[in-house]
Design a protein around this motif. Structure first.
Motif: not given
Length: 168
Positions: A12-23
Motif C-alpha cells: 500500500v505504501t509503495a503504490v501510494s508513493l506516486v499519487p502522494a508525490a502528485l499531491v
C-alpha cells in the motif's frame, strides 16, 4: 500472518508513493508564493502516507476477542523468537515515525510535543483495538514503542539540515 500484514503495508505504501508525490506537487502549486510551500506540502502528505498504512494494519482484525498487556516491558520480554521480537519492536517503532519526522517540518514543535501527540494517538489506537474486539492485544508496550519511534524520528528531523536545504 504477521508477514502478510507487513506485506500489505509495504504494498500500500509503495503504490501510494506516486499519487502522494502528485499531491505534494499540487499542494505546493496551490501554495505558490508561500515561503515554505514545498516543506509544508511534503510534511502534510508524509504524515498521512507514512502513518495511515500502519494504523490500518494494526486495526485489521485477527479474529475476535480482546486481551490486555498492562505491565510495561513484560510483553517485550516474552517474544518466542528473535525474529518475532525484531518484527514487533521494529514495526511498533515505525507506526508514528513518519508523523514524528514530518511534524517538526510542518509546525514549530519540540520532540516532547511530538512524543506527547504520538502517545495520545497510540493510546487511541490501542483503545480502539480493545473496544472493537478484533483479536489484537492492547499493550502498554505498543504505546511506549510507538511514542519512542515518533520521538526518535522527530529528533532526526530536527537535526537534519538536508531536509531544510531540499524543501525550502
Amino acid at each position: 500472518m504477521v508477514g502478510a500484514a507487513w506485506s500489505g503495508v509495504v504494498l500500500v505504501t509503495a503504490v501510494s508513493l506516486v499519487p502522494a508525490a502528485l499531491v505534494v506537487v499540487a499542494l505546493a502549486w496551490w501554495r505558490r508564493g508561500s515561503a515554505h510551500r514545498w516543506r509544508y506540502s511534503f510534511a502534510e502528505v508524509g504524515m498521512v502516507v507514512g502513518t495511515a498504512p500502519w494504523v490500518w494494519m494494526i486495526l485489521t482484525p485477527r479474529g475476535s476477542g480482546r486481551s490486555v498487556e498492562a505491565v510495561p516491558l513484560a510483553g517485550l520480554l516474552s517474544f518466542g523468537s528473535a525474529s518475532t521480537a525484531i518484527e514487533q519492536i521494529g514495526g511498533n517503532l515505525l507506526v508514528f515515525a513518519a508523523f514524528g519526522f514530518c511534524a517538526p517540518l510542518r509546525w514549530r514543535v519540540s520532540v516532547a510535543q511530538v512524543a506527547a501527540l504520538a502517545c495520545a494517538g497510540s493510546v487511541v489506537v490501542e483503545l480502539l483495538q480493545y473496544a472493537l474486539a478484533i483479536g489484537r492485544v492492547t499493550s502498554v508496550d505498543d504505546v511506549l514503542l510507538n511514542t519512542t519511534g515518533a520521538a526518535i524520528a522527530a529528533l532526526v528531523s530536527q537535526r537534519s539540515r538536508v531536509v531544510d536545504e531540499v524543501l525550502v
